[in-house]
Design an enzyme around this catalytic site. Structure first.
Site, PDB file in Angstrom:
ATOM      1  N   HIS A  19      -2.997  28.948  -3.127  1.00 38.47           N
ATOM      2  CA  HIS A  19      -2.916  28.413  -4.368  1.00 38.47           C
ATOM      3  C   HIS A  19      -2.461  27.113  -4.696  1.00 38.47           C
ATOM      4  O   HIS A  19      -2.961  26.192  -5.223  1.00 38.47           O
ATOM      5  CB  HIS A  19      -2.235  29.693  -4.928  1.00 38.47           C
ATOM      6  N   HIS A  53      -4.097  23.437  -5.615  1.00 32.52           N
ATOM      7  CA  HIS A  53      -3.578  22.682  -6.674  1.00 32.52           C
ATOM      8  C   HIS A  53      -3.395  21.088  -6.420  1.00 32.52           C
ATOM      9  O   HIS A  53      -3.836  20.356  -6.941  1.00 32.52           O
ATOM     10  CB  HIS A  53      -2.140  22.973  -7.190  1.00 32.52           C
TER      11      HIS A  53
END
Ligand code: ZN
Length: 161
Positions: A132, A136
């Site tokens: 995750h 980003h």
């Protein structure tokens, strides 16, 4: 230390790639301190620098049962194994949860605050958090890779408390 302002979708800084950190300066240390405070203030388990508008390859992760956070500078996914479907949330997409495809296990290479390179092998929630946050830093938010567009739900009001 201070709590930084969060960036929320559709802020374009969330879709831009962050820049490699060439050296771990006092400024990077300060950014990390502020990111940790911001993550904890928002009850998150991870935060990437572009979520607070800093375009550096810096992320922090601290799962609920950890005493210490992990600080990742210039992290790279070097191996992924397996596949699973899991629900995911993001501080930059408040109030929503989506179903995504993630790896079962990952290996990551990164630099720490001491400037030394280290490697991580992770599975479970830690592996999910690593994918995750590294996503980003590469300008991707989890909703870019939902299993399908309808697998995206508003969280009931009760769950947000
Ligand atoms: Zn996120």
């Amino acid at each position: 230390m201070s709590v930084l302002d969060m960036k929320y979708i559709p802020d374009q800084l969330l879709t831009r790639k962050t820049r490699k950190v060439e050296s771990v300066t006092p400024r990077i240390h300060r950014l990390v301190d502020d990111m940790l405070e911001t993550m904890r203030f928002n009850n998150g388990i991870g935060l990437a620098a572009n979520q607070v508008g800093a375009m550096h390859q810096v992320a922090v992760i601290q799962l609920d049962d950890w005493y210490e956070p992990v600080v990742l500078i210039n992290p790279k996914l070097i191996k992924r194994e397996g596949e699973r479907y899991i629900s995911e949330q993001c501080l930059s997409v408040p109030g929503y949860v989506g179903l995504v495809r993630r790896s079962e296990k990952v290996r990551v290479r990164a630099t720490g605050l001491d400037g030394a390179e280290f490697r991580i092998r992770a599975d479970g929630l830690y592996a999910q958090a690593l994918e995750h946050e590294i996503g980003h830093l590469n300008g991707s938010v989890y909703i870019d890779h939902l299993v399908s567009p309808d697998k995206f739900y508003k969280i009931a009001h009760n769950d947000e408390c």
